[in-house]
Design an enzyme around this catalytic site. Sequence first.
Site, PDB file in Angstrom:
ATOM      1  N   LYS A  90      -9.759   8.387  -2.615  1.00  0.00           N
ATOM      2  CA  LYS A  90      -9.115   7.081  -2.475  1.00  0.00           C
ATOM      3  C   LYS A  90     -10.165   6.089  -1.973  1.00  0.00           C
ATOM      4  CE  LYS A  90      -4.669   5.583  -0.665  1.00  0.00           C
ATOM      5  NZ  LYS A  90      -3.704   5.908   0.396  1.00  0.00           N
TER       6      LYS A  90
HETATM    7  O1  G3P Z   1       0.773   4.101   1.075  1.00  0.00           O
HETATM    8  C1  G3P Z   1       0.367   3.088   1.912  1.00  0.00           C
HETATM    9  C2  G3P Z   1       1.070   3.188   3.199  1.00  0.00           C
HETATM   10  O2  G3P Z   1       0.620   4.268   3.964  1.00  0.00           O
HETATM   11  C3  G3P Z   1       1.114   1.922   3.945  1.00  0.00           C
HETATM   12  O3  G3P Z   1       2.401   1.786   4.322  1.00  0.00           O
HETATM   13  O4  G3P Z   1       4.226   0.952   5.635  1.00  0.00           O
HETATM   14  O5  G3P Z   1       1.891   0.897   6.566  1.00  0.00           O
HETATM   15  O6  G3P Z   1       2.567  -0.652   4.760  1.00  0.00           O
HETATM   16  P1  G3P Z   1       2.784   0.679   5.376  1.00  0.00           P
END
Ligand code: G3P
Length: 222
Positions: A90
């Site tokens: 990634k």
């Molecule tokens: O897949 C990306 C994720 O881990 C981020 O999620 O909820 O932190 O925006 P969030």
Amino acid sequence: MKLFIDSANVVDIKKAYRVGVLSGVTTNPSLVAKEGVKFEDRIEEILKLVPKVESVSAEVTPDAETAEEMIAQAEELIKINNYDKNITIKLPMTLDGLEACRYLADKGIKTNVTLIFTVNQALLAARAGATYVSPFLGRLDDISEDGVQLVVKIAELFRIHNLDAQIIAASVRHPDHVTRVAMAGAHIATVPFSVIEQISKHPLTDQGLDKFAADWKKAVKG
Ligand code: G3P
């Protein structure tokens, strides 16, 4: 649409894998940091937990800023998995990230370009040979933009121009996101375990089970 779990927590990953709905795992530096474990060790552990999935995304760490540094980290990560095909590197959506993406893609290594917030970024990532592109829905919603609309547009762009990159809808926060990105044509949604649990439930399912149990009890007792 396939489902990946977005987690570095082994308990959650194990539970989701056991249910049999997982096609992959995504992690990021924040998720691994939350676990308080060594990054490479946790990636190795996850790879062993989910042998049958198509992809486990391991992100290069924030201290790798240049393409060369990212490639060097990627090469170490690939070794963890004995060059097995399900490890996916990634990479951040930067010009260096794209350069590393092209390099790794040309070597047949799967890549996931992350932190995508525009259609143009998705186009660049696809052109750099990304296997997966990860638009972040929830974080766009957080700034009063419609994250799902981004997925709709990327899906259309990839269709019109026959781009092979798969869309991983990321930063998925709730069940409605899952339904809407599935209908929008995302290939994958990566979701926390809490969302997997939520989408498995409905109050009428619970009520129906209670009624079956009550009727069964009556019938057995006579
Ligand atoms: O897949 C990306 C994720 O881990 C981020 O999620 O909820 O932190 O925006 P969030």
